[in-house]
Design an enzyme around this catalytic site. Structure first.
Site, PDB file in Angstrom:
ATOM      1  N   ASN A  36     133.277  36.238   4.516  1.00  0.00           N
ATOM      2  CA  ASN A  36     132.339  35.826   3.662  1.00  0.00           C
ATOM      3  C   ASN A  36     131.636  34.499   4.294  1.00  0.00           C
ATOM      4  OD1 ASN A  36     132.194  37.837   1.545  1.00  0.00           O
ATOM      5  ND2 ASN A  36     134.290  36.991   1.022  1.00  0.00           N
TER       6      ASN A  36
ATOM      7  N   ILE B  41     134.893  41.056   8.437  1.00  0.00           N
ATOM      8  CA  ILE B  41     133.998  41.440   9.336  1.00  0.00           C
ATOM      9  C   ILE B  41     134.189  41.946  10.834  1.00  0.00           C
ATOM     10  CG2 ILE B  41     131.321  41.538  10.026  1.00  0.00           C
ATOM     11  CD1 ILE B  41     130.592  40.062   7.482  1.00  0.00           C
TER      12      ILE B  41
ATOM     13  N   GLU C 203     136.903  41.920  11.905  1.00  0.00           N
ATOM     14  CA  GLU C 203     138.189  42.617  12.179  1.00  0.00           C
ATOM     15  C   GLU C 203     138.196  44.246  11.849  1.00  0.00           C
ATOM     16  OE1 GLU C 203     141.309  40.916   9.579  1.00  0.00           O
ATOM     17  OE2 GLU C 203     140.932  39.173  10.521  1.00  0.00           O
TER      18      GLU C 203
ATOM     19  N   ASN D  49     145.542  27.990  -1.251  1.00  0.00           N
ATOM     20  CA  ASN D  49     144.125  27.945  -1.000  1.00  0.00           C
ATOM     21  C   ASN D  49     143.442  27.878  -2.360  1.00  0.00           C
ATOM     22  OD1 ASN D  49     141.616  28.074  -0.076  1.00  0.00           O
ATOM     23  ND2 ASN D  49     142.112  29.919   1.380  1.00  0.00           N
TER      24      ASN D  49
ATOM     25  N   HIS E 109     134.916  33.917  13.714  1.00  0.00           N
ATOM     26  CA  HIS E 109     135.581  34.064  12.430  1.00  0.00           C
ATOM     27  C   HIS E 109     134.488  34.543  11.484  1.00  0.00           C
ATOM     28  CE1 HIS E 109     138.648  33.339   9.053  1.00  0.00           C
ATOM     29  NE2 HIS E 109     137.508  33.234   8.608  1.00  0.00           N
ATOM     30  N   LEU E 110     134.218  35.645  11.436  1.00  0.00           N
ATOM     31  CA  LEU E 110     133.406  36.584  10.369  1.00  0.00           C
ATOM     32  C   LEU E 110     133.798  37.100   8.994  1.00  0.00           C
ATOM     33  CD1 LEU E 110     131.633  38.610  13.355  1.00  0.00           C
ATOM     34  CD2 LEU E 110     130.800  36.318  12.638  1.00  0.00           C
TER      35      LEU E 110
ATOM     36  N   GLU F 262     145.022  32.042   8.694  1.00  0.00           N
ATOM     37  CA  GLU F 262     145.170  30.759   8.367  1.00  0.00           C
ATOM     38  C   GLU F 262     146.536  30.189   7.662  1.00  0.00           C
ATOM     39  OE1 GLU F 262     141.815  32.352   7.222  1.00  0.00           O
ATOM     40  OE2 GLU F 262     140.356  30.800   7.371  1.00  0.00           O
TER      41      GLU F 262
ATOM     42  N   ARG G  26     125.271  32.370   2.196  1.00  0.00           N
ATOM     43  CA  ARG G  26     124.831  31.203   3.080  1.00  0.00           C
ATOM     44  C   ARG G  26     123.603  31.439   4.076  1.00  0.00           C
ATOM     45  NH1 ARG G  26     130.494  28.602   3.940  1.00  0.00           N
ATOM     46  NH2 ARG G  26     131.479  29.895   2.744  1.00  0.00           N
TER      47      ARG G  26
HETATM   48  P1  ADP Z   1     136.782  35.233   3.175  1.00  0.00           P
HETATM   49  O1  ADP Z   1     135.821  34.736   4.152  1.00  0.00           O
HETATM   50  O2  ADP Z   1     136.416  35.150   1.592  1.00  0.00           O
HETATM   51  O3  ADP Z   1     138.109  35.056   3.491  1.00  0.00           O
HETATM   52  P2  ADP Z   1     137.019  38.044   4.464  1.00  0.00           P
HETATM   53  O4  ADP Z   1     137.569  37.389   5.768  1.00  0.00           O
HETATM   54  O5  ADP Z   1     138.148  38.808   3.485  1.00  0.00           O
HETATM   55  O6  ADP Z   1     136.510  36.942   3.380  1.00  0.00           O
HETATM   56  O7  ADP Z   1     135.814  38.923   4.719  1.00  0.00           O
HETATM   57  C1  ADP Z   1     134.842  39.475   3.776  1.00  0.00           C
HETATM   58  C2  ADP Z   1     133.910  40.486   4.331  1.00  0.00           C
HETATM   59  O8  ADP Z   1     134.506  41.232   5.225  1.00  0.00           O
HETATM   60  C3  ADP Z   1     132.933  40.970   3.646  1.00  0.00           C
HETATM   61  O9  ADP Z   1     131.555  40.834   3.850  1.00  0.00           O
HETATM   62  C4  ADP Z   1     133.603  42.438   3.649  1.00  0.00           C
HETATM   63  O10 ADP Z   1     132.461  43.289   3.311  1.00  0.00           O
HETATM   64  C5  ADP Z   1     133.888  42.559   5.014  1.00  0.00           C
HETATM   65  N1  ADP Z   1     134.492  43.564   5.417  1.00  0.00           N
HETATM   66  C6  ADP Z   1     136.051  43.889   4.864  1.00  0.00           C
HETATM   67  N2  ADP Z   1     136.161  45.160   5.458  1.00  0.00           N
HETATM   68  C7  ADP Z   1     135.283  45.707   5.725  1.00  0.00           C
HETATM   69  C8  ADP Z   1     134.825  46.934   6.653  1.00  0.00           C
HETATM   70  N3  ADP Z   1     135.917  48.050   6.493  1.00  0.00           N
HETATM   71  N4  ADP Z   1     133.874  47.279   7.051  1.00  0.00           N
HETATM   72  C9  ADP Z   1     132.829  46.423   7.349  1.00  0.00           C
HETATM   73  N5  ADP Z   1     132.834  44.965   6.702  1.00  0.00           N
HETATM   74  C10 ADP Z   1     134.136  44.881   5.903  1.00  0.00           C
END
Ligand code: ADP
Length: 398
Positions: free
Chosen positions: A212, A330, A332, A12, A209-210, A383, A242
């Site tokens: 970044n 977020i 998960e 990726n 899917h939450l 993914e 965004r």
């Molecule tokens: P990407 O889209 O870059 O793959 P991720 O799926 O890793 O990103 O998600 C990143 C987001 O998940 C960030 O906003 C991070 O703060 C949030 N996140 C990760 N762990 C936690 C947690 N324990 N509680 C709340 N938010 C979290």
């Protein structure tokens, strides 16, 4: 595919990083996961960990930063030298855009790469970097099969209405339509959910899917019916940086009345908005949840509100709702966000089990009460595994 020694490398490649995952054998067991960060800006850093999280390799380049080609070279050297006896059978790439044409995984060769080059204007911030990694690999190891897996492909099955903008045909004829993204994540969710509960194979599901980047997708019987991201990945939900859905009149106002140029508007929409922009503190949900600043609260409240609005819209597109799925960093991990979204979705028949939600499951798990009309699930995104499966399938087809 030699069950013992062959591996599939999933790549990726972003603008400043290459994330990689190695899967071993036809069972696709996770072997190594890692990343090369700070390409171009430096100091470039390589880290590789095994399935248990133990460090297998680490290196930092303090002098000159690496580019995509040098990063890929280091990765291939690492695989050859450090993973004794393993052979790279194929490489699968996450590719952000496949346009209208690519509705599934695609074996990559010079002709396909040329076709993908033509799609760069549709995804100028991501596609050139995806393709740089493909080209680097092709130059280094021309005999190794490479597969492109597109974030848009899963959504090509959407009904025509879900893909349309209310614009004249002379405009939409340029490929200006809703494509949707995060398709590999949703495809994985669609494949995993019926394993968790067989009744969901024909269900009406909205998945969120939450991470970044954040989006939601309406699925019926495992097929994409509508999504919150559209022509680009800036549409839909507010994200880390965004803005999500925005009245296009705002863009015209910035340009016409405030004299902004395109680069400044782009920076605002992609890098200075969302959780970061609203809070003025951070794009990281963990930081905002720990903060007691009112602006941090507002940023989270706005995300929850927008998820609720989109959920209503996607349920309408499906004509009902059987299940709601949370995924991404977020989705998960944030117990509070899931609770707030489910509270607002009570009108749809969502009843969260607070204890199951608070347990914050690491595996796929149902977090709604047994009698909730809508089942709520947490499902960790994967993914990479989806890409590995596609790559293996193409390899086996020969
Ligand atoms: P990407 O889209 O870059 O793959 P991720 O799926 O890793 O990103 O998600 C990143 C987001 O998940 C960030 O906003 C991070 O703060 C949030 N996140 C990760 N762990 C936690 C947690 N324990 N509680 C709340 N938010 C979290």
């Amino acid at each position: 595919m030699d069950a013992q020694h062959d591996c599939i490398v999933v790549i990726n490649a972003g603008s400043s990083s290459i994330k990689f995952t190695l899967f071993a054998g036809a069972a696709l067991d996770l072997l190594v996961k890692g990343s090369i960060d700070n390409l171009y800006s430096g100091p470039t850093r390589f880290i590789a960990r095994d399935a248990g999280g133990a460090t297998l390799g680490e290196r930092t380049w303090d002098d000159a930063p690496l580019d995509h080609a040098a990063g890929m070279r280091h990765l291939v050297d690492f695989v050859e030298q450090r993973l004794d006896g393993h052979r790279v059978a194929a490489v699968g790439h996450r590719i952000v855009h496949g346009g209208m044409h690519y509705s599934g995984p695609q074996a990559l060769d010079g002709t396909v790469l040329a076709a993908l080059d033509a799609l760069v204007p549709l995804a100028p911030l991501h596609l050139p970097h995806n393709l740089a990694a493909v080209r680097a690999m092709m130059a280094m190891a021309p005999g190794v099969p490479q597969t492109g897996c597109f974030d848009t492909a899963f959504h090509t099955a959407q009904p025509a209405l879900a893909q349309a903008f209310a614009l004249p045909a002379s405009i939409t004829g340029h490929g200006i339509r809703r494509y949707g993204f995060h398709g590999l994540s949703y495809e994985y969710i669609a494949s995993r959910l019926p394993q968790a509960d067989a009744r969901l194979s024909e269900a009406k599901v909205v998945a969120a899917h939450l991470g970044n980047g954040a989006s939601m997708c309406a699925m019926a019987a495992g097929r994409s019916m509508a999504s919150t991201m559209g022509f680009t990945a800036v549409d839909g939900l507010p994200m880390g940086t965004r803005c999500g859905t925005l009245d296009p009149g705002v863009v015209l106002y910035l340009i016409d009345e405030l004299g902004w140029d395109v680069a400044a508007v782009q920076k605002l929409l992609y890098q200075q908005s969302g959780l970061l922009g609203v809070s003025g503190i951070s794009s990281d949900m963990r930081v905002l949840e720990r903060s007691d600043a009112p602006a941090a609260r507002l940023a989270i409240d706005l995300l929850v509100y927008r998820i609720g609005r989109e959920l209503g819209s996607l349920a309408a597109a499906l004509g009902g709702l059987d299940a709601l799925v949370f995924s991404g960093g977020i989705g998960e991990n944030s117990v509070a966000l899931r609770a707030a979204v489910c509270r607002d979705a009570a009108w749809l028949g969502v009843a969260l089990d607070p204890a199951a939600n608070a347990a914050n499951p690491r595996e796929v798990a149902r977090i709604s009460t047994p009698d909730s009309k809508v089942a709520v699930w947490v499902l960790p995104a994967n993914e990479e595994l989806m890409i590995a499966r596609h790559t293996l399938a193409l390899l086996q087809q020969g």
